[in-house]
Design a protein around this motif. Sequence first.
Motif, PDB file in Angstrom:
ATOM      1  N   VAL A 152       0.858  -1.186   0.000  1.00 43.46           N
ATOM      2  CA  VAL A 152       0.000   0.000   0.000  1.00 43.46           C
ATOM      3  C   VAL A 152       0.888   1.228   0.000  1.00 43.46           C
ATOM      4  N   GLY A 153       0.585   2.153  -0.885  1.00 43.59           N
ATOM      5  CA  GLY A 153       1.351   3.385  -0.934  1.00 43.59           C
ATOM      6  C   GLY A 153       0.459   4.587  -1.173  1.00 43.59           C
ATOM      7  N   LEU A 154       0.836   5.705  -0.570  1.00 44.50           N
ATOM      8  CA  LEU A 154       0.201   6.986  -0.846  1.00 44.50           C
ATOM      9  C   LEU A 154       1.021   7.641  -1.936  1.00 44.50           C
ATOM     10  N   VAL A 155       0.394   7.923  -3.077  1.00 36.61           N
ATOM     11  CA  VAL A 155       1.108   8.460  -4.233  1.00 36.61           C
ATOM     12  C   VAL A 155       0.523   9.822  -4.564  1.00 36.61           C
ATOM     13  N   ARG A 156       1.404  10.825  -4.684  1.00 38.67           N
ATOM     14  CA  ARG A 156       0.977  12.195  -4.989  1.00 38.67           C
ATOM     15  C   ARG A 156       1.543  12.597  -6.345  1.00 38.67           C
ATOM     16  N   PHE A 157       0.660  13.094  -7.214  1.00 39.26           N
ATOM     17  CA  PHE A 157       1.024  13.502  -8.563  1.00 39.26           C
ATOM     18  C   PHE A 157       0.850  15.005  -8.706  1.00 39.26           C
ATOM     19  N   THR A 158       1.844  15.695  -9.235  1.00 40.34           N
ATOM     20  CA  THR A 158       1.707  17.109  -9.551  1.00 40.34           C
ATOM     21  C   THR A 158       0.953  17.221 -10.884  1.00 40.34           C
ATOM     22  N   PRO A 159       0.431  18.411 -11.232  1.00 46.48           N
ATOM     23  CA  PRO A 159      -0.318  18.540 -12.482  1.00 46.48           C
ATOM     24  C   PRO A 159       0.478  17.997 -13.683  1.00 46.48           C
ATOM     25  N   GLY A 160      -0.190  17.165 -14.474  1.00 43.91           N
ATOM     26  CA  GLY A 160       0.415  16.570 -15.659  1.00 43.91           C
ATOM     27  C   GLY A 160       1.235  15.317 -15.403  1.00 43.91           C
ATOM     28  N   ALA A 161       1.518  15.009 -14.144  1.00 45.35           N
ATOM     29  CA  ALA A 161       2.333  13.831 -13.822  1.00 45.35           C
ATOM     30  C   ALA A 161       1.478  12.568 -13.913  1.00 45.35           C
ATOM     31  N   ARG A 162       2.128  11.471 -14.297  1.00 44.24           N
ATOM     32  CA  ARG A 162       1.408  10.215 -14.481  1.00 44.24           C
ATOM     33  C   ARG A 162       2.371   9.039 -14.450  1.00 44.24           C
ATOM     34  N   THR A 163       1.806   7.861 -14.270  1.00 41.81           N
ATOM     35  CA  THR A 163       2.601   6.642 -14.322  1.00 41.81           C
ATOM     36  C   THR A 163       2.900   6.298 -15.775  1.00 41.81           C
ATOM     37  N   ASN A 164       3.838   5.384 -15.986  1.00 40.24           N
ATOM     38  CA  ASN A 164       3.971   4.708 -17.271  1.00 40.24           C
ATOM     39  C   ASN A 164       2.828   3.714 -17.397  1.00 40.24           C
ATOM     40  N   TRP A 165       2.663   3.174 -18.587  1.00 34.94           N
ATOM     41  CA  TRP A 165       1.781   2.026 -18.752  1.00 34.94           C
ATOM     42  C   TRP A 165       2.305   0.924 -17.844  1.00 34.94           C
ATOM     43  N   HIS A 166       1.406   0.175 -17.228  1.00 34.33           N
ATOM     44  CA  HIS A 166       1.817  -0.941 -16.388  1.00 34.33           C
ATOM     45  C   HIS A 166       0.622  -1.854 -16.147  1.00 34.33           C
ATOM     46  N   SER A 167       0.900  -3.031 -15.602  1.00 29.57           N
ATOM     47  CA  SER A 167      -0.162  -3.958 -15.221  1.00 29.57           C
ATOM     48  C   SER A 167       0.235  -4.632 -13.920  1.00 29.57           C
ATOM     49  N   HIS A 168      -0.729  -5.270 -13.289  1.00 28.40           N
ATOM     50  CA  HIS A 168      -0.513  -5.960 -12.018  1.00 28.40           C
ATOM     51  C   HIS A 168      -1.023  -7.379 -12.147  1.00 28.40           C
ATOM     52  N   ALA A 169      -0.205  -8.336 -11.746  1.00 29.77           N
ATOM     53  CA  ALA A 169      -0.557  -9.749 -11.884  1.00 29.77           C
ATOM     54  C   ALA A 169      -1.883 -10.075 -11.214  1.00 29.77           C
ATOM     55  N   LEU A 170      -2.155  -9.436 -10.069  1.00 32.02           N
ATOM     56  CA  LEU A 170      -3.383  -9.718  -9.319  1.00 32.02           C
ATOM     57  C   LEU A 170      -4.301  -8.502  -9.220  1.00 32.02           C
ATOM     58  N   GLY A 171      -4.083  -7.490 -10.055  1.00 30.87           N
ATOM     59  CA  GLY A 171      -4.926  -6.304 -10.065  1.00 30.87           C
ATOM     60  C   GLY A 171      -4.443  -5.227  -9.100  1.00 30.87           C
ATOM     61  N   GLN A 172      -5.132  -4.100  -9.146  1.00 30.37           N
ATOM     62  CA  GLN A 172      -4.784  -2.954  -8.306  1.00 30.37           C
ATOM     63  C   GLN A 172      -6.051  -2.190  -7.956  1.00 30.37           C
ATOM     64  N   THR A 173      -6.099  -1.688  -6.725  1.00 37.06           N
ATOM     65  CA  THR A 173      -7.181  -0.820  -6.284  1.00 37.06           C
ATOM     66  C   THR A 173      -6.593   0.549  -5.975  1.00 37.06           C
ATOM     67  N   LEU A 174      -7.233   1.595  -6.504  1.00 32.25           N
ATOM     68  CA  LEU A 174      -6.814   2.977  -6.278  1.00 32.25           C
ATOM     69  C   LEU A 174      -7.937   3.713  -5.553  1.00 32.25           C
ATOM     70  N   TYR A 175      -7.606   4.347  -4.431  1.00 31.96           N
ATOM     71  CA  TYR A 175      -8.576   5.165  -3.708  1.00 31.96           C
ATOM     72  C   TYR A 175      -8.060   6.600  -3.715  1.00 31.96           C
ATOM     73  N   VAL A 176      -8.788   7.496  -4.378  1.00 37.37           N
ATOM     74  CA  VAL A 176      -8.361   8.883  -4.520  1.00 37.37           C
ATOM     75  C   VAL A 176      -8.633   9.625  -3.217  1.00 37.37           C
ATOM     76  N   THR A 177      -7.586  10.250  -2.675  1.00 39.76           N
ATOM     77  CA  THR A 177      -7.718  10.965  -1.408  1.00 39.76           C
ATOM     78  C   THR A 177      -7.791  12.480  -1.574  1.00 39.76           C
ATOM     79  N   ASP A 178      -7.303  12.988  -2.727  1.00 37.01           N
ATOM     80  CA  ASP A 178      -7.251  14.437  -2.895  1.00 37.01           C
ATOM     81  C   ASP A 178      -7.152  14.773  -4.374  1.00 37.01           C
ATOM     82  N   GLY A 179      -7.788  15.864  -4.775  1.00 34.95           N
ATOM     83  CA  GLY A 179      -7.644  16.370  -6.128  1.00 34.95           C
ATOM     84  C   GLY A 179      -8.470  15.631  -7.164  1.00 34.95           C
ATOM     85  N   ILE A 180      -8.058  15.808  -8.419  1.00 38.01           N
ATOM     86  CA  ILE A 180      -8.732  15.194  -9.557  1.00 38.01           C
ATOM     87  C   ILE A 180      -7.678  14.495 -10.403  1.00 38.01           C
ATOM     88  N   GLY A 181      -7.987  13.263 -10.802  1.00 37.27           N
ATOM     89  CA  GLY A 181      -7.031  12.490 -11.572  1.00 37.27           C
ATOM     90  C   GLY A 181      -7.663  11.820 -12.763  1.00 37.27           C
TER      91      GLY A 181
END
Length: 132
Positions: free
Chosen positions: A37-66
């Motif tokens: 589990v990680g808290l990830v903060r993105f500045t405007p325009g920032a993003r991950t690379n394409w990626h996948s997860h063997a068993l899936g991923q859940t994202l819960y947005v805590t702040d802002g708009i993504g």
Amino acid sequence: MDHITETPTMKGPADRFTGDVYLNMLQAPAEPGRLAVGLVRFTPGARTNWHSHALGQTLYVTDGIGLVGTRDGNIVRVAAGQTVICPAGEEHWHGATGTTLMAHIAMVVGDGTGDGTTWLEPVTDEQYGQPS
């Protein structure tokens, strides 16, 4: 019980992210559990690379708009309090909009050999786009 009062903030590596991204690991996978589990903060325009997860991923947005995008070109706008579930093996990306910060809690269950993430190429500006 472990009471963790502070986790160090790390800058997201350039080989996995475009723009400025900051990560606080809240839970590292430790046997017998495999939850990361990680808290990830993105500045405007920032993003991950394409990626996948063997068993899936859940994202819960805590702040802002993504944004969360998939290979079929679908991009959804997410806001604080919303959850996105990325199925096992689905190639996707996530990050902030071009004008707002976004933070989310990312949760993955490891596959026994790590966190089960396969990192791929950067998301192009054209793929990033901005949904209406």
